[in-house]
Scaffold this motif. Structure first.
Motif, PDB file in Angstrom:
ATOM      1  N   HIS A   1      91.564  58.959  49.925  1.00  0.00           N
ATOM      2  CA  HIS A   1      91.264  60.263  50.509  1.00  0.00           C
ATOM      3  C   HIS A   1      91.397  61.358  49.460  1.00  0.00           C
ATOM      4  O   HIS A   1      92.087  61.206  48.461  1.00  0.00           O
ATOM      5  CB  HIS A   1      92.210  60.545  51.675  1.00  0.00           C
ATOM      6  CG  HIS A   1      92.166  59.493  52.736  1.00  0.00           C
ATOM      7  ND1 HIS A   1      91.081  59.316  53.570  1.00  0.00           N
ATOM      8  CD2 HIS A   1      93.055  58.544  53.085  1.00  0.00           C
ATOM      9  CE1 HIS A   1      91.315  58.317  54.389  1.00  0.00           C
ATOM     10  NE2 HIS A   1      92.507  57.819  54.116  1.00  0.00           N
TER      11      HIS A   1
ATOM     12  N   SER B   1      92.697  64.959  48.111  1.00  0.00           N
ATOM     13  CA  SER B   1      93.730  65.973  48.231  1.00  0.00           C
ATOM     14  C   SER B   1      93.232  67.169  47.426  1.00  0.00           C
ATOM     15  O   SER B   1      93.035  67.065  46.218  1.00  0.00           O
ATOM     16  CB  SER B   1      95.059  65.474  47.679  1.00  0.00           C
ATOM     17  OG  SER B   1      96.021  66.502  47.724  1.00  0.00           O
TER      18      SER B   1
ATOM     19  N   HIS C   1      98.228  59.178  50.648  1.00  0.00           N
ATOM     20  CA  HIS C   1      96.942  59.709  51.103  1.00  0.00           C
ATOM     21  C   HIS C   1      95.880  59.537  50.005  1.00  0.00           C
ATOM     22  O   HIS C   1      94.767  59.072  50.268  1.00  0.00           O
ATOM     23  CB  HIS C   1      97.122  61.190  51.468  1.00  0.00           C
ATOM     24  CG  HIS C   1      95.902  61.863  51.987  1.00  0.00           C
ATOM     25  ND1 HIS C   1      95.419  61.673  53.259  1.00  0.00           N
ATOM     26  CD2 HIS C   1      95.057  62.741  51.394  1.00  0.00           C
ATOM     27  CE1 HIS C   1      94.327  62.399  53.433  1.00  0.00           C
ATOM     28  NE2 HIS C   1      94.084  63.062  52.316  1.00  0.00           N
TER      29      HIS C   1
ATOM     30  N   ASP D   1     104.006  61.118  50.945  1.00  0.00           N
ATOM     31  CA  ASP D   1     102.903  61.236  51.906  1.00  0.00           C
ATOM     32  C   ASP D   1     101.585  61.549  51.211  1.00  0.00           C
ATOM     33  O   ASP D   1     100.562  60.907  51.478  1.00  0.00           O
ATOM     34  CB  ASP D   1     103.199  62.327  52.947  1.00  0.00           C
ATOM     35  CG  ASP D   1     104.292  61.920  53.911  1.00  0.00           C
ATOM     36  OD1 ASP D   1     104.609  60.717  53.983  1.00  0.00           O
ATOM     37  OD2 ASP D   1     104.842  62.806  54.586  1.00  0.00           O
TER      38      ASP D   1
END
Length: 173
Positions: free
Chosen positions: A96, A98, A91, A87
């Motif tokens: 995106h 993290s 991402h 996951d």
């Protein structure tokens, strides 16, 4: 202990239904790419406790100015993503951020912890990845030509970083 490596699976040959759907929309079929996990055939790369810096980078001017350390695809997949879940990898691959934690081991007595909106890993163009490290750049006065070492500590879930060598000052015209 074995880990699950991450790799891209490319779907070069579409099914008849997918091919017809693309034709109906009037656009050519685009090769699809999916992140998959595969079991390692051997154990993950060993980390030498006395010299854990698996990733070594000579810092560029852009990495200092932008506060983003560029990590190539192979290094990111080998030393970071193999220890992350699917996951969070998807991402990051999608571009995106993290948010992560960096421990700076430059002063070996007491590592300095960096955790803020400036400390993250994100996907970039052409299968590159960026480690946001602006707080480290400012704190350590990192300059182009300096060499840093990095590793992902899977037991604690942090990036370890050390300024290995100060480079030659770069002349600015």
């Amino acid at each position: 202990m074995y880990t699950m490596k991450k790799a891209f699976h490319y779907d070069f040959l579409p099914t008849k239904a997918v091919e017809e759907a693309a034709a109906a929309r009037g656009i050519p079929y685009q090769v699809a790419r999916t992140l998959v996990e595969i079991r390692d055939s051997g154990p993950p790369p060993k980390m030498d406790p006395s010299n854990p810096w698996q990733i070594r980078k000579c810092i560029t001017k852009g990495e200092v100015i932008n506060g983003k350390l560029m990590l190539p695809h192979q290094i990111t997949f080998e030393y970071v993503f193999r220890f992350w879940g699917m996951d969070i990898c998807n991402h990051v691959i999608a571009g995106h951020k993290s948010y992560v934690v960096i421990f700076d081991y430059t002063d070996e007595d007491v590592p300095k912890r960096f955790q803020s909106e400036n400390i993250f890993l994100e996907g970039g163009p052409n299968d590159t990845y960026f480690l946001g490290w602006m707080d480290v750049v400012r704190s350590r006065v990192v300059s182009p030509g300096d060499e840093v070492g990095l590793f992902w500590e899977r037991n604690t879930g942090i990036f370890g970083l050390k300024l290995l060598r100060k480079g030659n000052p770069v002349q600015v015209d």
